[in-house]
Design a protein around this motif. Structure first.
Motif, PDB file in Angstrom:
ATOM      1  N   GLU A   1      46.163  54.874  32.460  1.00  0.00           N
ATOM      2  CA  GLU A   1      46.695  53.733  33.203  1.00  0.00           C
ATOM      3  C   GLU A   1      45.605  53.065  34.037  1.00  0.00           C
ATOM      4  OE1 GLU A   1      50.334  52.708  36.339  1.00  0.00           O
ATOM      5  OE2 GLU A   1      49.684  54.785  36.026  1.00  0.00           O
ATOM      6  N   ALA A   2      44.786  53.881  34.711  1.00  0.00           N
ATOM      7  CA  ALA A   2      43.723  53.324  35.548  1.00  0.00           C
ATOM      8  C   ALA A   2      42.680  52.604  34.702  1.00  0.00           C
ATOM      9  CB  ALA A   2      43.066  54.445  36.353  1.00  0.00           C
ATOM     10  N   GLY A   3      42.303  53.209  33.561  1.00  0.00           N
ATOM     11  CA  GLY A   3      41.328  52.580  32.679  1.00  0.00           C
ATOM     12  C   GLY A   3      41.826  51.269  32.102  1.00  0.00           C
ATOM     13  N   ASN A   4      43.081  51.243  31.688  1.00  0.00           N
ATOM     14  CA  ASN A   4      43.661  50.013  31.138  1.00  0.00           C
ATOM     15  C   ASN A   4      43.699  48.901  32.186  1.00  0.00           C
ATOM     16  OD1 ASN A   4      44.030  51.218  28.665  1.00  0.00           O
ATOM     17  ND2 ASN A   4      46.190  51.707  29.007  1.00  0.00           N
ATOM     18  N   TYR A   5      44.092  49.251  33.390  1.00  0.00           N
ATOM     19  CA  TYR A   5      44.148  48.255  34.460  1.00  0.00           C
ATOM     20  C   TYR A   5      42.761  47.686  34.744  1.00  0.00           C
ATOM     21  CZ  TYR A   5      44.046  46.406  39.189  1.00  0.00           C
ATOM     22  OH  TYR A   5      43.826  45.604  40.282  1.00  0.00           O
ATOM     23  N   MET A   6      41.769  48.561  34.867  1.00  0.00           N
ATOM     24  CA  MET A   6      40.423  48.104  35.229  1.00  0.00           C
ATOM     25  C   MET A   6      39.819  47.237  34.131  1.00  0.00           C
ATOM     26  SD  MET A   6      39.016  51.571  37.102  1.00  0.00           S
ATOM     27  CE  MET A   6      37.598  50.850  37.900  1.00  0.00           C
ATOM     28  N   SER A   7      39.989  47.626  32.869  1.00  0.00           N
ATOM     29  CA  SER A   7      39.430  46.840  31.772  1.00  0.00           C
ATOM     30  C   SER A   7      40.098  45.479  31.668  1.00  0.00           C
ATOM     31  CB  SER A   7      39.570  47.606  30.452  1.00  0.00           C
ATOM     32  OG  SER A   7      38.793  48.790  30.469  1.00  0.00           O
ATOM     33  N   ALA A   8      41.420  45.447  31.855  1.00  0.00           N
ATOM     34  CA  ALA A   8      42.145  44.180  31.724  1.00  0.00           C
ATOM     35  C   ALA A   8      41.901  43.252  32.909  1.00  0.00           C
ATOM     36  CB  ALA A   8      43.649  44.460  31.595  1.00  0.00           C
ATOM     37  N   THR A   9      41.766  43.830  34.081  1.00  0.00           N
ATOM     38  CA  THR A   9      41.686  43.026  35.300  1.00  0.00           C
ATOM     39  C   THR A   9      40.260  42.670  35.698  1.00  0.00           C
ATOM     40  OG1 THR A   9      43.663  44.177  36.087  1.00  0.00           O
ATOM     41  CG2 THR A   9      42.438  42.912  37.721  1.00  0.00           C
ATOM     42  N   LEU A  10      39.311  43.554  35.387  1.00  0.00           N
ATOM     43  CA  LEU A  10      37.962  43.405  35.943  1.00  0.00           C
ATOM     44  C   LEU A  10      36.925  42.934  34.934  1.00  0.00           C
ATOM     45  CD1 LEU A  10      37.923  46.676  38.079  1.00  0.00           C
ATOM     46  CD2 LEU A  10      38.798  44.409  38.679  1.00  0.00           C
ATOM     47  N   SER A  11      37.312  42.810  33.667  1.00  0.00           N
ATOM     48  CA  SER A  11      36.369  42.355  32.647  1.00  0.00           C
ATOM     49  C   SER A  11      35.818  40.974  32.994  1.00  0.00           C
ATOM     50  CB  SER A  11      37.060  42.308  31.283  1.00  0.00           C
ATOM     51  OG  SER A  11      36.177  41.828  30.283  1.00  0.00           O
ATOM     52  N   GLY A  12      34.494  40.819  32.896  1.00  0.00           N
ATOM     53  CA  GLY A  12      33.848  39.552  33.204  1.00  0.00           C
ATOM     54  C   GLY A  12      33.424  39.395  34.647  1.00  0.00           C
ATOM     55  N   LEU A  13      33.721  40.400  35.480  1.00  0.00           N
ATOM     56  CA  LEU A  13      33.341  40.346  36.890  1.00  0.00           C
ATOM     57  C   LEU A  13      32.112  41.215  37.148  1.00  0.00           C
ATOM     58  CD1 LEU A  13      36.816  40.717  38.651  1.00  0.00           C
ATOM     59  CD2 LEU A  13      35.624  38.604  38.039  1.00  0.00           C
ATOM     60  N   THR A  14      31.353  40.880  38.189  1.00  0.00           N
ATOM     61  CA  THR A  14      30.293  41.771  38.646  1.00  0.00           C
ATOM     62  C   THR A  14      30.934  42.923  39.409  1.00  0.00           C
ATOM     63  OG1 THR A  14      30.023  40.616  40.745  1.00  0.00           O
ATOM     64  CG2 THR A  14      28.697  39.831  38.872  1.00  0.00           C
ATOM     65  N   LEU A  15      30.153  43.949  39.682  1.00  0.00           N
ATOM     66  CA  LEU A  15      30.692  45.098  40.401  1.00  0.00           C
ATOM     67  C   LEU A  15      31.209  44.702  41.784  1.00  0.00           C
ATOM     68  CD1 LEU A  15      28.209  47.975  39.489  1.00  0.00           C
ATOM     69  CD2 LEU A  15      30.681  47.991  39.142  1.00  0.00           C
ATOM     70  N   SER A  16      30.457  43.856  42.492  1.00  0.00           N
ATOM     71  CA  SER A  16      30.905  43.481  43.837  1.00  0.00           C
ATOM     72  C   SER A  16      32.191  42.653  43.777  1.00  0.00           C
ATOM     73  CB  SER A  16      29.797  42.697  44.563  1.00  0.00           C
ATOM     74  OG  SER A  16      29.428  41.548  43.844  1.00  0.00           O
ATOM     75  N   ASP A  17      32.275  41.748  42.783  1.00  0.00           N
ATOM     76  CA  ASP A  17      33.508  40.961  42.632  1.00  0.00           C
ATOM     77  C   ASP A  17      34.679  41.852  42.223  1.00  0.00           C
ATOM     78  OD1 ASP A  17      32.211  38.654  43.328  1.00  0.00           O
ATOM     79  OD2 ASP A  17      31.869  37.993  41.262  1.00  0.00           O
ATOM     80  N   ALA A  18      34.388  42.837  41.342  1.00  0.00           N
ATOM     81  CA  ALA A  18      35.447  43.752  40.900  1.00  0.00           C
ATOM     82  C   ALA A  18      35.990  44.566  42.068  1.00  0.00           C
ATOM     83  CB  ALA A  18      34.901  44.679  39.811  1.00  0.00           C
ATOM     84  N   ARG A  19      35.080  45.035  42.907  1.00  0.00           N
ATOM     85  CA  ARG A  19      35.525  45.818  44.059  1.00  0.00           C
ATOM     86  C   ARG A  19      36.396  44.969  44.989  1.00  0.00           C
ATOM     87  NH1 ARG A  19      31.860  50.024  47.498  1.00  0.00           N
ATOM     88  NH2 ARG A  19      33.550  50.906  48.722  1.00  0.00           N
ATOM     89  N   ALA A  20      35.982  43.717  45.218  1.00  0.00           N
ATOM     90  CA  ALA A  20      36.757  42.836  46.101  1.00  0.00           C
ATOM     91  C   ALA A  20      38.142  42.571  45.526  1.00  0.00           C
ATOM     92  CB  ALA A  20      36.000  41.522  46.311  1.00  0.00           C
ATOM     93  N   ARG A  21      38.222  42.358  44.195  1.00  0.00           N
ATOM     94  CA  ARG A  21      39.525  42.080  43.592  1.00  0.00           C
ATOM     95  C   ARG A  21      40.439  43.297  43.665  1.00  0.00           C
ATOM     96  NH1 ARG A  21      40.424  39.211  37.803  1.00  0.00           N
ATOM     97  NH2 ARG A  21      39.647  37.480  39.087  1.00  0.00           N
ATOM     98  N   VAL A  22      39.891  44.465  43.367  1.00  0.00           N
ATOM     99  CA  VAL A  22      40.704  45.682  43.422  1.00  0.00           C
ATOM    100  C   VAL A  22      41.260  45.869  44.830  1.00  0.00           C
ATOM    101  CG1 VAL A  22      40.590  48.208  43.390  1.00  0.00           C
ATOM    102  CG2 VAL A  22      39.659  46.892  41.485  1.00  0.00           C
TER     103      VAL A  22
END
Length: 346
Positions: A180-201
């Protein structure tokens, strides 16, 4: 001692000095007056010795032993490099070897390492390259269970690089939570940098917009934290070909090479030196004790920045080796490698 301008040397002194430096850089051995007299200077050994003594007084030459010939000092090498050196362009085969490694495909960091390895082999020095300071863009993140308390976090970036990190699992995590965690991260964070991904999460979890159970939430936060912290510690320097420094060292030179290898272990200090070469477009040459870092090892660095498609400097490439480098050959080789990497980054 400030460097002596070439213009202050007489034609005779300039020619004798140039021959001493050329011979020393080729052989590594001090050069005596008799050797110079036999090289077609049309001067007696006594006249040559007089000029050599003058050059020694000026700090450009030194005699390692009383009865030995002369060799250039670091000050003399600086004078030669800045005012007398005649460079020779890389051969077609050398250019092809560098370009082939840069065009090998794969993640950018692998291409940089491969190109640096080619430069190391051609120059008989250790090759150095500063990895471009840019954030990874995510393609996917997943989790693979290892033990009941640990999992492997697998990150795939847009350039195809795959990296793994072992993380400790929150209490109560099972296989379904990892999926579940892997699916969420791949679907939601793809195309983002690490800093942007952290902010979105952080934003989505805080707003309650992520339909996840508590265990998956904890896992995602832990995974993002591990990758973000790791990115801050990511090495900025790639070194290839350290062993070549030992291959070319004679027994008397091994201690100096060991000091140099110790310098290379302190990557942050070398990286700081290369970072100082980012300003401007010119090739920088650091010789021996001109840089405190090499006061013991007596080493030289030749470095040049390279630019990305937007014209900004994204890295520096170069070599490190003994002060007895074939500067006339290696400088244009570093220049060509920098131009090749600029095309790669374009």
């Amino acid at each position: 001692m400030p460097a002596t301008p070439v213009s202050e040397l007489s034609d005779r002194a300039r020619e004798i000095f140039r021959r001493v430096v050329d011979s020393y850089l080729e052989s590594g051995a001090p050069v005596g007056s008799r050797t110079l007299a036999q090289a077609g200077l049309n001067l007696s050994p006594a006249s040559i010795r007089s000029v050599l003594a003058q050059l020694e007084t000026m700090g450009l030459l030194a005699a390692p032993h009383t009865s030995a010939g002369r060799m250039p000092t670091e000050l003399g090498l600086r004078l030669f490099v800045d005012g007398m050196m005649q460079v020779s362009e890389p051969s077609r085969a050398e250019r092809a070897a560098i370009e082939a490694r840069a065009a090998g495909g794969g993640p950018v960091e692998e291409a940089l390492a491969a190109t640096t390895a080619a430069l190391s082999g051609l120059s008989a020095c250790a090759g150095l390259v500063m990895v471009p300071k840019r954030e990874q863009v995510l393609r996917s993140i997943g989790f693979v269970p290892l033990t009941p308390t640990q999992a492997l976090a697998v990150l795939v970036s847009e350039d195809g690089a795959v990296e793994n990190r072992v993380i400790d699992l929150p209490a109560g995590v099972d296989a379904s939570a990892l999926i579940e965690a892997g699916n969420y991260m791949s679907a939601t964070l793809s195309g983002l940098t690490l800093s942007d991904a952290r902010a979105r999460v952080e934003r989505e979890l805080a707003d309650g917009r992520a339909a996840l159970d508590a265990t998956a939430r904890a896992l995602i936060q832990r995974g993002i934290a591990v990758w973000s912290e790791d990115g801050g510690r990511r090495p900025v320097l790639i070194v290839r070909g350290q062993g070549r420094l030992l291959d070319d060292a004679d027994a008397a030179d091994l201690e100096r090479v060991r000091d140099l290898l110790d310098d290379l272990e302190g990557k942050q200090e070398i990286a700081a030196l290369l970072d100082s070469a980012r300003a401007g477009d010119a090739t920088r040459i650091f010789i021996g004790a001109e840089t405190k870092l090499f006061a013991l090892s007596g080493s030289s660095v030749i470095a040049k920045p390279f630019r990305g498609a937007d014209g900004r400097v994204v890295g520096v490439v170069g070599v490190i080796g003994p002060t007895r480098l074939n500067y006339a050959r290696v400088v244009p080789m570093v220049d060509f490698t920098a131009a090749t990497l600029a095309r790669l980054m374009g």
